[in-house]
Design a protein around this motif. Structure first.
Motif: not given
Length: 118
Positions: A36-38, A50-62, A87-94
């Motif tokens: 996530h980012r803020q 990314i889920r335990s089954d390997g499936n991934t999701d992305y925000a449209d912007s990235v 516009e990608d400038t942010a603090r990124y959190y996992c």
């Protein structure tokens, strides 16, 4: 589950960075890890997961620029960020979602700063 993010920094527009999120503790209970980012004055938003089954999701912007992956042997999730924009400038959190005592809980790491100059 504890998380430690690293890899942030200052980069010019068009450049690349790779963030790492290292998990420790009961890592076998992790169901998914997400970045996530803020940015200042904005709400925290989901970037990629990314889920335990390997499936991934992305925000449209990235989509098409960022790639999330994992190394199970190292209990680490990576976020490869290419074509960075100011516009990608942010603090990124996992964030990790993990199972404990019959329920799903979340854990946040302290974050890492990404600054993209124009």
């Amino acid at each position: 589950v504890q998380l430690q993010a690293s890899g942030g920094g200052l980069v010019q527009a068009g450049g690349s960075l790779r963030l790492s999120c290292a998990a420790s503790g009961t890592t076998s209970s992790i169901k998914a890890i997400a970045w996530h980012r803020q940015a200042p004055g904005k709400q925290r938003e989901l970037v990629a997961g990314i889920r335990s089954d390997g499936n991934t999701d992305y925000a449209d912007s990235v989509k098409g620029r960022f790639t999330i992956s994992r190394d199970n042997a190292k209990n680490t999730v990576y976020l490869q960020m290419n074509g960075l924009r100011p516009e990608d400038t942010a603090r990124y959190y996992c964030n990790a979602r993990f199972a404990t005592m019959g329920e799903i809980k979340g854990s946040w790491g302290p974050g890492t700063q990404v600054t993209v100059s124009s």
